[in-house]
Design a protein around this motif. Structure first.
Motif, PDB file in Angstrom:
ATOM      1  N   GLY A 206      13.942   6.115   4.538  1.00  7.72           N
ATOM      2  CA  GLY A 206      13.916   7.101   3.460  1.00  7.72           C
ATOM      3  C   GLY A 206      12.645   7.120   2.624  1.00  7.72           C
ATOM      4  O   GLY A 206      12.513   7.924   1.716  1.00  7.72           O
ATOM      5  N   VAL A 207      11.714   6.224   2.895  1.00  7.46           N
ATOM      6  CA  VAL A 207      10.402   6.209   2.249  1.00  7.46           C
ATOM      7  C   VAL A 207       9.375   6.025   3.361  1.00  7.46           C
ATOM      8  O   VAL A 207       9.743   5.651   4.472  1.00  7.46           O
ATOM      9  N   PRO A 208       8.078   6.281   3.083  1.00  7.72           N
ATOM     10  CA  PRO A 208       7.084   6.051   4.131  1.00  7.72           C
ATOM     11  C   PRO A 208       7.233   4.639   4.695  1.00  7.72           C
ATOM     12  O   PRO A 208       7.223   3.657   3.954  1.00  7.72           O
ATOM     13  N   CYS A 209       7.391   4.560   6.013  1.00 10.54           N
ATOM     14  CA  CYS A 209       7.709   3.286   6.649  1.00 10.54           C
ATOM     15  C   CYS A 209       7.046   3.200   8.012  1.00 10.54           C
ATOM     16  O   CYS A 209       6.993   4.177   8.756  1.00 10.54           O
ATOM     17  N   GLY A 210       6.567   2.008   8.331  1.00 14.78           N
ATOM     18  CA  GLY A 210       5.996   1.718   9.640  1.00 14.78           C
ATOM     19  C   GLY A 210       6.543   0.391  10.127  1.00 14.78           C
ATOM     20  O   GLY A 210       7.454  -0.177   9.525  1.00 14.78           O
TER      21      GLY A 210
ATOM     22  N   PRO B  20       3.134   4.960   9.622  1.00 14.71           N
ATOM     23  CA  PRO B  20       3.965   6.157   9.647  1.00 14.71           C
ATOM     24  C   PRO B  20       3.138   7.436   9.791  1.00 14.71           C
ATOM     25  O   PRO B  20       3.028   8.244   8.869  1.00 14.71           O
ATOM     26  N   VAL B  21       2.535   7.606  10.962  1.00 11.38           N
ATOM     27  CA  VAL B  21       1.721   8.787  11.235  1.00 11.38           C
ATOM     28  C   VAL B  21       2.221   9.471  12.501  1.00 11.38           C
ATOM     29  O   VAL B  21       2.895   8.857  13.326  1.00 11.38           O
ATOM     30  N   ALA B  22       1.853  10.739  12.661  1.00  8.23           N
ATOM     31  CA  ALA B  22       2.242  11.510  13.842  1.00  8.23           C
ATOM     32  C   ALA B  22       1.761  10.804  15.102  1.00  8.23           C
ATOM     33  O   ALA B  22       0.674  10.251  15.138  1.00  8.23           O
ATOM     34  N   GLY B  23       2.605  10.806  16.103  1.00  5.36           N
ATOM     35  CA  GLY B  23       2.270  10.149  17.351  1.00  5.36           C
ATOM     36  C   GLY B  23       2.764   8.717  17.398  1.00  5.36           C
ATOM     37  O   GLY B  23       2.792   8.106  18.453  1.00  5.36           O
ATOM     38  N   VAL B  24       3.145   8.164  16.244  1.00  6.65           N
ATOM     39  CA  VAL B  24       3.697   6.819  16.177  1.00  6.65           C
ATOM     40  C   VAL B  24       5.165   6.905  15.792  1.00  6.65           C
ATOM     41  O   VAL B  24       6.027   6.340  16.456  1.00  6.65           O
ATOM     42  N   VAL B  25       5.451   7.611  14.710  1.00  7.75           N
ATOM     43  CA  VAL B  25       6.828   7.818  14.249  1.00  7.75           C
ATOM     44  C   VAL B  25       7.156   9.307  14.399  1.00  7.75           C
ATOM     45  O   VAL B  25       6.254  10.121  14.597  1.00  7.75           O
ATOM     46  N   PRO B  26       8.431   9.683  14.300  1.00  9.42           N
ATOM     47  CA  PRO B  26       8.767  11.110  14.399  1.00  9.42           C
ATOM     48  C   PRO B  26       8.026  11.944  13.341  1.00  9.42           C
ATOM     49  O   PRO B  26       7.831  11.498  12.211  1.00  9.42           O
ATOM     50  N   ASP B  27       7.611  13.135  13.721  1.00  9.10           N
ATOM     51  CA  ASP B  27       6.838  13.999  12.826  1.00  9.10           C
ATOM     52  C   ASP B  27       7.537  14.240  11.490  1.00  9.10           C
ATOM     53  O   ASP B  27       6.872  14.354  10.463  1.00  9.10           O
ATOM     54  N   ARG B  28       8.856  14.291  11.480  1.00 10.51           N
ATOM     55  CA  ARG B  28       9.573  14.601  10.231  1.00 10.51           C
ATOM     56  C   ARG B  28       9.394  13.516   9.167  1.00 10.51           C
ATOM     57  O   ARG B  28       9.620  13.773   7.990  1.00 10.51           O
ATOM     58  N   VAL B  29       8.977  12.296   9.564  1.00  5.58           N
ATOM     59  CA  VAL B  29       8.749  11.221   8.598  1.00  5.58           C
ATOM     60  C   VAL B  29       7.302  10.732   8.589  1.00  5.58           C
ATOM     61  O   VAL B  29       6.974   9.784   7.887  1.00  5.58           O
ATOM     62  N   ALA B  30       6.448  11.386   9.352  1.00  2.00           N
ATOM     63  CA  ALA B  30       5.033  10.999   9.404  1.00  2.00           C
ATOM     64  C   ALA B  30       4.332  11.489   8.139  1.00  2.00           C
ATOM     65  O   ALA B  30       4.440  12.659   7.786  1.00  2.00           O
ATOM     66  N   VAL B  31       3.631  10.599   7.456  1.00  2.00           N
ATOM     67  CA  VAL B  31       2.997  10.978   6.201  1.00  2.00           C
ATOM     68  C   VAL B  31       1.874  11.979   6.399  1.00  2.00           C
ATOM     69  O   VAL B  31       1.661  12.838   5.545  1.00  2.00           O
TER      70      VAL B  31
ATOM     71  N   GLY C 177       0.795  -1.226   0.000  1.00  2.14           N
ATOM     72  CA  GLY C 177       0.000   0.000   0.000  1.00  2.14           C
ATOM     73  C   GLY C 177       0.827   1.275   0.000  1.00  2.14           C
ATOM     74  O   GLY C 177       0.419   2.260   0.592  1.00  2.14           O
ATOM     75  N   GLY C 178       1.988   1.255  -0.656  1.00  2.00           N
ATOM     76  CA  GLY C 178       2.837   2.440  -0.714  1.00  2.00           C
ATOM     77  C   GLY C 178       3.627   2.694   0.551  1.00  2.00           C
ATOM     78  O   GLY C 178       4.229   3.753   0.708  1.00  2.00           O
ATOM     79  N   VAL C 179       3.631   1.732   1.467  1.00  2.00           N
ATOM     80  CA  VAL C 179       4.362   1.866   2.726  1.00  2.00           C
ATOM     81  C   VAL C 179       5.311   0.687   2.853  1.00  2.00           C
ATOM     82  O   VAL C 179       4.953  -0.452   2.543  1.00  2.00           O
ATOM     83  N   ARG C 180       6.517   0.950   3.296  1.00  2.00           N
ATOM     84  CA  ARG C 180       7.447  -0.119   3.620  1.00  2.00           C
ATOM     85  C   ARG C 180       7.252  -0.446   5.099  1.00  2.00           C
ATOM     86  O   ARG C 180       7.192   0.441   5.945  1.00  2.00           O
ATOM     87  N   TRP C 181       7.142  -1.724   5.416  1.00  2.00           N
ATOM     88  CA  TRP C 181       6.902  -2.178   6.783  1.00  2.00           C
ATOM     89  C   TRP C 181       8.103  -2.960   7.268  1.00  2.00           C
ATOM     90  O   TRP C 181       8.506  -3.937   6.644  1.00  2.00           O
ATOM     91  N   ILE C 182       8.688  -2.536   8.374  1.00  2.00           N
ATOM     92  CA  ILE C 182       9.731  -3.313   9.033  1.00  2.00           C
ATOM     93  C   ILE C 182       9.011  -4.397   9.823  1.00  2.00           C
ATOM     94  O   ILE C 182       8.105  -4.112  10.605  1.00  2.00           O
ATOM     95  N   LEU C 183       9.412  -5.661   9.596  1.00  2.00           N
ATOM     96  CA  LEU C 183       8.756  -6.769  10.276  1.00  2.00           C
ATOM     97  C   LEU C 183       9.404  -7.004  11.631  1.00  2.00           C
ATOM     98  O   LEU C 183      10.633  -7.044  11.740  1.00  2.00           O
ATOM     99  N   ALA C 184       8.585  -7.142  12.652  1.00  2.00           N
ATOM    100  CA  ALA C 184       9.047  -7.389  14.018  1.00  2.00           C
ATOM    101  C   ALA C 184       8.132  -8.431  14.642  1.00  2.00           C
ATOM    102  O   ALA C 184       6.964  -8.555  14.256  1.00  2.00           O
ATOM    103  N   PHE C 185       8.683  -9.167  15.614  1.00  2.00           N
ATOM    104  CA  PHE C 185       7.925 -10.248  16.239  1.00  2.00           C
ATOM    105  C   PHE C 185       8.096 -10.184  17.746  1.00  2.00           C
ATOM    106  O   PHE C 185       9.176  -9.900  18.249  1.00  2.00           O
TER     107      PHE C 185
ATOM    108  N   GLU D 100       0.000  17.645   5.643  1.00  2.00           N
ATOM    109  CA  GLU D 100      -0.439  18.927   6.195  1.00  2.00           C
ATOM    110  C   GLU D 100       0.495  20.042   5.757  1.00  2.00           C
ATOM    111  O   GLU D 100       0.061  21.124   5.389  1.00  2.00           O
ATOM    112  N   ARG D 101       1.815  19.790   5.802  1.00  2.00           N
ATOM    113  CA  ARG D 101       2.776  20.807   5.376  1.00  2.00           C
ATOM    114  C   ARG D 101       2.596  21.134   3.905  1.00  2.00           C
ATOM    115  O   ARG D 101       2.643  22.281   3.514  1.00  2.00           O
TER     116      ARG D 101
END
Length: 175
Positions: free
Chosen positions: A135-139, A153-164, A88-96, A169-170
């Motif tokens: 370097g790309v939208p990532c969660g 990758p939204v505000a409150g979850v990841v740092p604002d500078r990389v939150a989509v 869905g246009g997002v790169r996901w780091i897999l964690a367990f 909004e900017r």
């Protein structure tokens, strides 16, 4: 000197209510004169879209807080690069959450017989350091292949500078 004076708080922090004391009875009133064990009117303010949205934000904030404090397993390749998936246009780091969850994922991929290298990372390190480094939208996708949780990758979850949502909004305010 106050070291937190220049620290920005997450917008989600505004929605977090203090947790109820551990010994609080479920039958205790919630402070609005309502009794939780009584049937409620679906048109009441507690069932409004705004109330449901606020409840969902609180639940997300609690989940993110728990994840940030938890050590998780991150599968890595031969170069110690975390395993990711694009969706869905997002790169996901897999964690367990544990080796059992990782094994369930490996079996679902048909790769249960190979050795899986992994590192143990604190959830906060994944969200605050690894996600921005991509370097790309990532969660972060926790426990895929089971009862997983996504940390988008939204505000409150990841740092604002990389939150989509902050970037959108900017972009909208710059037009």
């Amino acid at each position: 000197m106050n070291s937190t004076a220049g620290t920005r708080r997450s917008r989600l922090a505004e929605y977090v209510e203090p947790a109820a004391p551990a010994g609080r009875e479920k039958t205790e009133s919630d402070g609005r004169g309502e009794h939780p064990s009584l049937p409620s009117n679906e048109n009441s303010p507690t069932h409004s879209p705004a109330a449901e949205s606020a409840r969902a934000r609180r639940e997300l904030a609690v989940r993110v807080g728990e994840f940030r404090r938890t050590a998780v397993l991150v599968p890595v390749d031969e170069h110690d690069v975390p395993l990711t998936a694009d969706l869905g246009g997002v790169r996901w780091i897999l964690a367990f959450s544990d080796e059992t969850a990782l094994a369930r994922y490996a079996l679902a991929r048909g790769e249960g017989d190979r050795e899986w290298s992994y590192q143990r990372w604190l959830g906060a390190r994944l969200l605050d350091a690894a996600v921005p480094a991509v370097g790309v939208p990532c969660g972060v996708a926790l426990d895929v292949g089971g009862a997983g949780t996504l940390f988008p990758p939204v505000a409150g979850v990841v740092p604002d500078r990389v939150a989509v949502d902050v970037a959108e909004e900017r972009g909208a305010s710059a037009k």
